[in-house]
Design an enzyme around this catalytic site. Sequence first.
Site, PDB file in Angstrom:
ATOM      1  N   ALA A 191     -21.164 -37.025 -71.079  1.00 27.77           N
ATOM      2  CA  ALA A 191     -20.749 -38.487 -72.203  1.00 27.77           C
ATOM      3  C   ALA A 191     -20.947 -38.682 -73.369  1.00 27.77           C
ATOM      4  CB  ALA A 191     -22.368 -39.216 -71.086  1.00 27.77           C
ATOM      5  N   ASP A 242     -26.376 -33.124 -83.468  1.00 28.55           N
ATOM      6  CA  ASP A 242     -27.079 -33.414 -83.015  1.00 28.55           C
ATOM      7  C   ASP A 242     -27.976 -32.653 -82.736  1.00 28.55           C
ATOM      8  OD1 ASP A 242     -24.110 -33.756 -81.990  1.00 28.55           O
ATOM      9  OD2 ASP A 242     -23.729 -32.049 -81.158  1.00 28.55           O
ATOM     10  N   SER A 290     -33.156 -25.996 -63.197  1.00 29.12           N
ATOM     11  CA  SER A 290     -32.842 -26.825 -63.234  1.00 29.12           C
ATOM     12  C   SER A 290     -32.674 -27.973 -62.567  1.00 29.12           C
ATOM     13  CB  SER A 290     -30.912 -27.449 -64.142  1.00 29.12           C
ATOM     14  OG  SER A 290     -30.749 -28.816 -64.127  1.00 29.12           O
ATOM     15  N   THR A 331     -18.074 -36.167 -89.629  1.00 30.95           N
ATOM     16  CA  THR A 331     -17.804 -35.684 -90.753  1.00 30.95           C
ATOM     17  C   THR A 331     -18.845 -34.614 -91.203  1.00 30.95           C
ATOM     18  OG1 THR A 331     -19.383 -37.135 -90.674  1.00 30.95           O
ATOM     19  CG2 THR A 331     -18.027 -38.135 -91.502  1.00 30.95           C
TER      20      THR A 331
HETATM   21  C1  GLA Z   1     -19.662 -32.858 -81.581  1.00 26.92           C
HETATM   22  C2  GLA Z   1     -21.047 -31.813 -82.612  1.00 26.92           C
HETATM   23  C3  GLA Z   1     -21.348 -32.847 -84.286  1.00 26.92           C
HETATM   24  C4  GLA Z   1     -20.444 -33.066 -84.945  1.00 26.92           C
HETATM   25  C5  GLA Z   1     -19.690 -34.728 -83.099  1.00 26.92           C
HETATM   26  C6  GLA Z   1     -18.508 -34.721 -84.207  1.00 26.92           C
HETATM   27  O1  GLA Z   1     -21.118 -33.742 -81.192  1.00 26.92           O
HETATM   28  O2  GLA Z   1     -21.301 -31.417 -81.922  1.00 26.92           O
HETATM   29  O3  GLA Z   1     -21.806 -31.649 -84.732  1.00 26.92           O
HETATM   30  O4  GLA Z   1     -19.330 -32.911 -85.089  1.00 26.92           O
HETATM   31  O5  GLA Z   1     -18.628 -34.096 -82.242  1.00 26.92           O
HETATM   32  O6  GLA Z   1     -19.246 -36.615 -84.672  1.00 26.92           O
END
Ligand code: GLA
Length: 379
Positions: free
Chosen positions: A120, A169, A65, A35
Site C-alpha cells: 500500500a 523508509d 507471521s 529524492t
Molecule cells: C520506496 C523506497 C524509498 C523511496 C520511495 C520513493 O519507498 O524504499 O527509499 O525511494 O520509494 O520516494
Amino acid sequence: MAKDRVVAAFRERYGCEPAVVAVAPGRVNLIGEHTDYNGGFVFPAAIDQELWLAASPASQSEFVSLELGAAPMFDMDSVQPGDDLGWAAYPAGVAWAFREAGHRVPNLQAVVGSSVPIGAGVSSSAAIEMAFARVWDRLLGQDLPALDLARLGQRSENGFLGVQSGLMDQMASISGLAGHALLFDTLASTIEPVPLPVDLQIVICDTGVSRKLAADPDVAGDSWYNERRGQCELVASMLAVPNLRMLERARLEQRKGELPEVAYRRARHVLTENERCLEFADALRRGQTERLGPLMRASHESLRDDYEVTGEALDRMVEACWSAPGCVGARMTGAGFGGACVALVERSEVAAFIESASGAFGGGRFVPCEVVDGARVVE
Ligand code: GLA
C-alpha cells in the site's frame, strides 16, 4: 492490542516468554518522493499502523507471521541473497547485512503480527526490517545508533532483496517522533522533526491496487524503480555532479539539449521536488497551512508527468481527494504504481472527507492515522 496477541502466540507456540519484544511503525511520506536516492530531502512520518515482534535466541531460525503464516526454518549463518525464504527474506536480509558489517547475529524463534498493509506504499518492509534490527541490536548488546540500523535495512534491500531503494523508509520507521514529520536531509544524514498541526489528520487513501501488480508489465518485479534510479544517475554523470542534489536547476536547463528527453524530465522532477519539500517544511513551521495543498498537488503532477510513477488508480484517487470536503492537500505517497495517496484533512471533516472520496473513487480503503514514535524494544 497487537502486542498481547503476538506475545500470547509466542507463548503458545514455544511454551515460554519471549526474550525481547519490539514494535516498529509503517511510514507515510508527506512530500519529497524519489529524492532520497539522489541525496535529496524527504518528509515522512511514522504512523500507528505497526508491526509487533516477540523473539528469543534459538538453534535454528523459525519465523511465524500471524498474517502470512510460518516461513521455512533456516540457519541464519548460511543465508545468502537469492535464497527462497518467502516473507522471511526481509528479516533474513537484515541478519545478512549485520553479518556483512561484522556482527554475527543469533538465530531466532520469532512471532510477528502487523497492521501495516502490504503493497500500500506505507512500507511494511521497513517496519519488519527495523523491528528485527532493534531486536538483534539488543541481543548483541551493541546499542547502535538509529542511523546505522536504518543503513543495515537499506543494505539488505539493495544487496539481499535487489531493490536499489534509498534510506527514507528505514529512517522514518526507526526515528519517528509522535506528532511530528521528519525533514530528512539524505545527503547530510540529518533529521529535523517538525510538529504537525493538531487540527489536521493524515488519511491514507489506499487504491487497493498492489504496487507490483500495477507496475509496468514490460518491466519485471520492481526493476522499474531501479530503472528510474539509473536515469537519475545517468543525468548526474553526464553533467558531472556526484548526485542530483548537487545540480542546480539553471544548469539542468542549460544542458537540457544534451540529455535524453526522458532522463531530463526525471531530473527535473527530482530538483523541483526538493524545492517543494523544503517549502512544505517552511510552511508548516510558519503555520501557513494554505501553502501545503498547492505543493502536494504540484508534487503529484510532477510524479505523474515527469517521473511517470502514478498510474490510473492513483490519479483517480488523488482527484477524488482533491475535491472532497476538508482536504488540505493530497498526493500519491511511496514508490508509486498503485498503493496509496496521502491526504491532509481537517480533523473535524475526516468522516465527510472519507465518504466523499470513497464515493468518487468507487471503493478504496481509507485509514485515518496518528503519528507515533519509531521502532523500539519494549520493556
Ligand atoms: C520506496 C523506497 C524509498 C523511496 C520511495 C520513493 O519507498 O524504499 O527509499 O525511494 O520509494 O520516494
